[in-house]
Design a protein around this motif. Structure first.
Motif, PDB file in Angstrom:
ATOM      1  N   GLU A  70     -10.772 -15.204  12.151  1.00 54.48           N
ATOM      2  CA  GLU A  70     -10.796 -14.062  12.147  1.00 54.48           C
ATOM      3  C   GLU A  70     -10.771 -13.382  13.636  1.00 54.48           C
ATOM      4  O   GLU A  70     -11.111 -14.101  14.470  1.00 54.48           O
ATOM      5  CB  GLU A  70     -12.044 -13.225  11.572  1.00 54.48           C
ATOM      6  N   TYR A  72     -11.900 -11.397  17.025  1.00 58.82           N
ATOM      7  CA  TYR A  72     -13.283 -11.344  17.816  1.00 58.82           C
ATOM      8  C   TYR A  72     -13.253  -9.738  18.327  1.00 58.82           C
ATOM      9  O   TYR A  72     -12.201  -9.403  19.005  1.00 58.82           O
ATOM     10  CB  TYR A  72     -12.964 -12.118  18.983  1.00 58.82           C
ATOM     11  N   GLY A  73     -14.196  -9.095  17.920  1.00 58.11           N
ATOM     12  CA  GLY A  73     -14.258  -7.757  18.245  1.00 58.11           C
ATOM     13  C   GLY A  73     -13.478  -6.783  17.521  1.00 58.11           C
ATOM     14  O   GLY A  73     -12.593  -7.195  16.497  1.00 58.11           O
ATOM     15  N   PRO A  74     -13.424  -5.595  17.730  1.00 58.18           N
ATOM     16  CA  PRO A  74     -12.756  -4.547  16.927  1.00 58.18           C
ATOM     17  C   PRO A  74     -11.149  -4.674  17.290  1.00 58.18           C
ATOM     18  O   PRO A  74     -11.046  -4.912  18.496  1.00 58.18           O
ATOM     19  CB  PRO A  74     -13.359  -3.229  17.560  1.00 58.18           C
ATOM     20  N   GLU A  76      -7.676  -3.355  18.925  1.00 62.96           N
ATOM     21  CA  GLU A  76      -7.333  -2.730  19.940  1.00 62.96           C
ATOM     22  C   GLU A  76      -6.012  -1.847  19.686  1.00 62.96           C
ATOM     23  O   GLU A  76      -5.313  -2.107  18.926  1.00 62.96           O
ATOM     24  CB  GLU A  76      -7.288  -3.335  21.188  1.00 62.96           C
TER      25      GLU A  76
END
Length: 76
Positions: A70, A72-74, A76
């Motif tokens: 998946e 990493y983080g939101p 962009e």
């Protein structure tokens, strides 16, 4: 599901792998399919149930974990 690797003849199909390993369709992730890893050595990857991985251990290598990948983080 777990990943295993098996050595098969060049050009092997998922159906051929399932017959050789004596795996019913319900033990195999047919959507993942049979993935060619190393054509020179006839090495293929296959996702199977945990019970199937134990049954085919002498014919295959593994099992290997198959973690979900998946971001990493939101986004962009």
């Amino acid at each position: 599901m777990l990943l295993i690797t098996v050595r098969l003849p060049p050009g092997a199909t998922l159906a051929q792998a399932m017959r050789r390993l004596e795996l019913p369709e319900e033990d195999v992730d047919t959507g993942y399919g049979l993935v060619l890893i190393d054509p020179d050595q006839g090495l293929y990857g296959l996702r199977v149930s945990e019970s199937a991985a134990r049954r085919v251990a002498p014919a295959g290598e593994g099992p290997y974990s198959d973690p979900r990948i998946e971001p990493y983080g939101p986004p962009e």
